[in-house]
Motif scaffolding. Structure first.
Motif, PDB file in Angstrom:
ATOM      1  N   GLY A   1      29.181 -24.570  29.903  1.00  0.00           N
ATOM      2  CA  GLY A   1      29.261 -23.203  29.410  1.00  0.00           C
ATOM      3  C   GLY A   1      30.658 -22.635  29.599  1.00  0.00           C
ATOM      4  N   SER A   2      30.786 -21.325  29.479  1.00  0.00           N
ATOM      5  CA  SER A   2      32.100 -20.701  29.531  1.00  0.00           C
ATOM      6  C   SER A   2      31.993 -19.267  30.029  1.00  0.00           C
ATOM      7  N   PHE A   3      33.138 -18.749  30.462  1.00  0.00           N
ATOM      8  CA  PHE A   3      33.284 -17.348  30.834  1.00  0.00           C
ATOM      9  C   PHE A   3      33.969 -16.602  29.691  1.00  0.00           C
ATOM     10  N   LEU A   4      33.794 -15.295  29.655  1.00  0.00           N
ATOM     11  CA  LEU A   4      34.465 -14.472  28.660  1.00  0.00           C
ATOM     12  C   LEU A   4      35.697 -13.814  29.274  1.00  0.00           C
ATOM     13  N   SER A   5      36.733 -13.706  28.469  1.00  0.00           N
ATOM     14  CA  SER A   5      37.947 -13.033  28.912  1.00  0.00           C
ATOM     15  C   SER A   5      37.666 -11.563  29.153  1.00  0.00           C
ATOM     16  N   MET A   6      38.212 -11.017  30.240  1.00  0.00           N
ATOM     17  CA  MET A   6      38.060  -9.598  30.519  1.00  0.00           C
ATOM     18  C   MET A   6      38.994  -8.755  29.669  1.00  0.00           C
ATOM     19  N   THR A   7      40.048  -9.347  29.145  1.00  0.00           N
ATOM     20  CA  THR A   7      41.026  -8.593  28.359  1.00  0.00           C
ATOM     21  C   THR A   7      40.904  -8.848  26.866  1.00  0.00           C
ATOM     22  N   ASP A   8      40.266  -9.935  26.469  1.00  0.00           N
ATOM     23  CA  ASP A   8      40.139 -10.249  25.049  1.00  0.00           C
ATOM     24  C   ASP A   8      38.757 -10.842  24.749  1.00  0.00           C
ATOM     25  N   PRO A   9      37.694 -10.078  25.010  1.00  0.00           N
ATOM     26  CA  PRO A   9      36.344 -10.600  24.762  1.00  0.00           C
ATOM     27  C   PRO A   9      36.025 -10.553  23.271  1.00  0.00           C
ATOM     28  N   PRO A  10      35.009 -11.324  22.826  1.00  0.00           N
ATOM     29  CA  PRO A  10      34.573 -11.202  21.429  1.00  0.00           C
ATOM     30  C   PRO A  10      34.009  -9.814  21.167  1.00  0.00           C
ATOM     31  N   GLU A  11      33.946  -9.433  19.897  1.00  0.00           N
ATOM     32  CA  GLU A  11      33.541  -8.082  19.535  1.00  0.00           C
ATOM     33  C   GLU A  11      32.170  -7.721  20.093  1.00  0.00           C
TER      34      GLU A  11
ATOM     35  N   ASP B   1      36.015 -22.461  31.258  1.00  0.00           N
ATOM     36  CA  ASP B   1      34.954 -22.757  32.223  1.00  0.00           C
ATOM     37  C   ASP B   1      35.384 -22.545  33.660  1.00  0.00           C
ATOM     38  N   VAL B   2      36.619 -22.048  33.882  1.00  0.00           N
ATOM     39  CA  VAL B   2      37.129 -21.798  35.229  1.00  0.00           C
ATOM     40  C   VAL B   2      37.733 -20.399  35.267  1.00  0.00           C
ATOM     41  N   VAL B   3      37.447 -19.667  36.342  1.00  0.00           N
ATOM     42  CA  VAL B   3      37.972 -18.320  36.541  1.00  0.00           C
ATOM     43  C   VAL B   3      38.628 -18.238  37.907  1.00  0.00           C
TER      44      VAL B   3
ATOM     45  N   HIS C   1      41.261   3.930  57.276  1.00  0.00           N
ATOM     46  CA  HIS C   1      42.652   3.520  57.074  1.00  0.00           C
ATOM     47  C   HIS C   1      42.932   3.070  55.649  1.00  0.00           C
ATOM     48  N   GLU C   2      42.031   3.416  54.714  1.00  0.00           N
ATOM     49  CA  GLU C   2      42.224   3.153  53.291  1.00  0.00           C
ATOM     50  C   GLU C   2      42.464   1.682  53.005  1.00  0.00           C
ATOM     51  N   GLU C   3      41.821   0.824  53.781  1.00  0.00           N
ATOM     52  CA  GLU C   3      41.815  -0.596  53.481  1.00  0.00           C
ATOM     53  C   GLU C   3      40.378  -1.001  53.188  1.00  0.00           C
ATOM     54  N   HIS C   4      40.167  -2.252  52.811  1.00  0.00           N
ATOM     55  CA  HIS C   4      38.873  -2.661  52.275  1.00  0.00           C
ATOM     56  C   HIS C   4      38.269  -3.791  53.100  1.00  0.00           C
ATOM     57  N   ALA C   5      36.958  -3.738  53.246  1.00  0.00           N
ATOM     58  CA  ALA C   5      36.237  -4.798  53.941  1.00  0.00           C
ATOM     59  C   ALA C   5      35.571  -5.763  52.957  1.00  0.00           C
ATOM     60  N   PHE C   6      35.634  -5.466  51.650  1.00  0.00           N
ATOM     61  CA  PHE C   6      34.967  -6.323  50.669  1.00  0.00           C
ATOM     62  C   PHE C   6      35.759  -6.340  49.379  1.00  0.00           C
ATOM     63  N   GLN C   7      35.447  -7.316  48.541  1.00  0.00           N
ATOM     64  CA  GLN C   7      35.917  -7.325  47.161  1.00  0.00           C
ATOM     65  C   GLN C   7      34.767  -7.785  46.271  1.00  0.00           C
ATOM     66  N   ARG C   8      34.684  -7.212  45.075  1.00  0.00           N
ATOM     67  CA  ARG C   8      33.588  -7.552  44.166  1.00  0.00           C
ATOM     68  C   ARG C   8      34.142  -7.978  42.818  1.00  0.00           C
ATOM     69  N   THR C   9      33.659  -9.115  42.358  1.00  0.00           N
ATOM     70  CA  THR C   9      34.032  -9.642  41.059  1.00  0.00           C
ATOM     71  C   THR C   9      32.827  -9.556  40.129  1.00  0.00           C
ATOM     72  N   GLU C  10      33.020  -9.004  38.943  1.00  0.00           N
ATOM     73  CA  GLU C  10      31.990  -9.009  37.906  1.00  0.00           C
ATOM     74  C   GLU C  10      32.603  -9.544  36.623  1.00  0.00           C
ATOM     75  N   ILE C  11      31.944 -10.533  36.045  1.00  0.00           N
ATOM     76  CA  ILE C  11      32.458 -11.161  34.833  1.00  0.00           C
ATOM     77  C   ILE C  11      31.287 -11.694  34.025  1.00  0.00           C
ATOM     78  N   VAL C  12      31.435 -11.757  32.716  1.00  0.00           N
ATOM     79  CA  VAL C  12      30.371 -12.230  31.831  1.00  0.00           C
ATOM     80  C   VAL C  12      30.530 -13.728  31.599  1.00  0.00           C
ATOM     81  N   MET C  13      29.411 -14.456  31.670  1.00  0.00           N
ATOM     82  CA  MET C  13      29.451 -15.893  31.444  1.00  0.00           C
ATOM     83  C   MET C  13      28.335 -16.294  30.475  1.00  0.00           C
TER      84      MET C  13
END
Length: 478
Positions: free
Chosen positions: A234-244, A270-272, A57-69
């Motif tokens: 520590g901190s997380f990195l922005s997904m749209t504006d990360p360092p070079e 420090d919060v996402v 039915h084209e719906e989802h049973a999971f969601q996955r988050t990946e982010i750099v910290m």
């Protein structure tokens, strides 16, 4: 692994305000009645359905988050999974023999109670050392049991005339976390957080109507599921504006059915918030907002005005639909005029200029050229500025000819116009009724088409057609 957060309790407060808006986005739509067609298909955002329902039915049973910290020292990661648990509410009427029977509605003086799916907020918390995540995957299975509760409905005399019965189904899920070190010049880890519905619910029969089957699956679903993530150090990195140096590894992050953004107080990283709705970094609730209206893409002023204009019967139906809908009705009915005024014309980009504490003499950049009709000596919103232009007397040069009220022109709409109806006027002649100037210095000609039998009515009502100077050619000089 521990289940109590090492982060200060207030660390998530700012992010949680935005998360609340996400949690209840589209919860109940204007006009806030269960009978409204758009409130019959519920729960559009972040719905994690049982695995047996998802694939076909084209719906989802999971969601996955990946982010750099970039954790520091012996950092710990605090995680808060939040979702709504659909509770099916039915309405029963009391019978003379003391029994109860389900009914389609129950009329009360101030509301009409009807069947409805309510959303109860659920929260799963865990805190785990980052070092433990580097060593291997950490899983936290969770469950919410099925349940049933009743609420008596009484009349003005205290007699029980009916009851509400709320039933919730069992929900099973798992939260999985892991971290892997990245091959970059700095100590950085890719954090992966997976939320999965593991319920063993299956449709009762094959071939059921899709909407009916989905309706049966929803009580077993995690609705509007999202995550709050916080580092103690520590901190997380922005997904749209990360360092070079991190752009490559950030681009390799695979987010499925959710999107992580930096949240919390401005300037902190420090919060996402990992949300099923795409947001920008550091999203915030507009300070002009009068309160939650639960309507997808809500515009407070329009919703407040339209809600206040509902009939008394419509308001009774909305109040009986859901407690949150009832709160919206009361909010619109009791809103002071000064609060509504604050909503009107609010422009976020101008808050630094117009907000409290803004400098009195804010410098206005020189954007006007020598041919502009207006000058910034008087603000454009000041009525005194109207004297700078006179639509009845102004004349503008077109092809070397001064054109004003009474001038005859040939219409030649340009290709940039999006109204196809204008193209039908190509080659027609028209009479200029006014020369109008907008606040950006643009010029518009108000015209009536010659030979139009409704021209007199248009002129009387001021309902003209509008063209820019390069879309007309002068026919004569007056």
């Amino acid at each position: 692994m521990t289940t109590t957060s090492s982060l200060p309790a207030s660390r998530f407060d700012v992010a949680r305000q935005v998360a609340d808006a996400v949690l209840f986005e589209g919860y109940v739509l204007y006009p806030y009645r269960a009978s409204a067609a758009k409130n019959r298909l519920r729960w559009q955002f972040g719905v994690l359905v049982p695995p047996a329902w998802a694939p076909a039915h084209e719906e989802h049973a999971f969601q996955r988050t990946e982010i750099v910290m970039e954790p520091r020292g012996e950092a710990t990661l605090a995680v808060e999974l939040r979702f709504l648990h659909a509770r099916r509410r039915t309405v029963q009427e009391a019978r003379p023999d003391g029994s109860f029977a389900e009914v389609a509605e129950l009329q009360l003086p101030d509301r009409v109670l009807v069947p409805w799916d309510e959303g109860a907020e659920e929260r799963i918390d865990m805190t785990v050392p980052v070092a433990e995540l580097e060593a291997g995957e950490v899983s936290l299975p969770f469950a919410r049991p099925a349940g049933e509760e009743t609420e008596p409905v009484v009349d003005a005399d205290g007699r029980e005339i009916g009851r509400l019965v709320r039933r919730s189904a069992r929900i099973d899920g798992v939260l999985r976390l892991r971290a892997e070190e990245l091959g970059v010049p700095y100590r950085a880890l890719k954090l992966t957080a997976v939320v999965e519905n593991t319920s063993d619910w299956t449709p009762q029969r094959q071939g059921a109507a899709r909407d009916a089957a989905r309706d049966a699956a929803l009580p077993h679903s995690l609705v509007a599921a999202h995550l709050l993530l916080g580092l103690s150090a520590g901190s997380f990195l922005s997904m749209t504006d990360p360092p070079e140096w991190a752009k490559g590894v950030v681009a390799d992050c695979a987010n499925r059915h959710t999107w992580p953004v930096l949240a919390g107080e401005p300037g902190r990283a420090d919060v996402v918030l990992s949300s099923p709705i795409i947001l920008e970094d550091h999203p915030a609730i507009a300070p002009e907002s009068i309160g939650a209206m639960y309507d997808a893409t809500e515009i407070d002023e329009i919703l407040a005005l339209r809600t206040a204009a509902l009939t008394d019967q419509e308001k009774r139906e909305a109040r009986g639909t859901d407690a949150r809908a009832a709160a919206v009705i009361d909010l619109a009915d009791t809103m002071p005029p000064e609060v509504l005024d604050r909503l009107h014309g609010a422009v976020r980009a101008l808050r630094e200029i117009t907000g409290p504490g803004a400098p009195a003499d804010y410098p206005i950049p020189e954007l006007w050229d020598d041919e502009a009709v207006f000058r910034p000596d008087t603000p454009w919103w000041d009525p005194a500025r109207d004297s700078a232009a006179d639509p009845a007397r102004d004349r503008i040069p077109i092809d070397g000819v001064l054109v004003g009220v009474g001038s005859r022109v040939l219409l030649r709409p340009g290709l940039r116009r999006t109204d196809a109806q204008d193209l039908f006027l190509q080659g027609h002649t028209a009479l200029v009724e006014a020369v109008l100037h907008d606040v950006d210095g643009g010029v518009h000609l108000a015209v009536t088409v010659e030979g139009d039998p409704g021209a007199d009515i248009r002129r009387e009502q001021g309902r003209f057609l509008y063209f820019q100077p390069d879309e007309v050619a002068p026919l004569e000089v007056r």
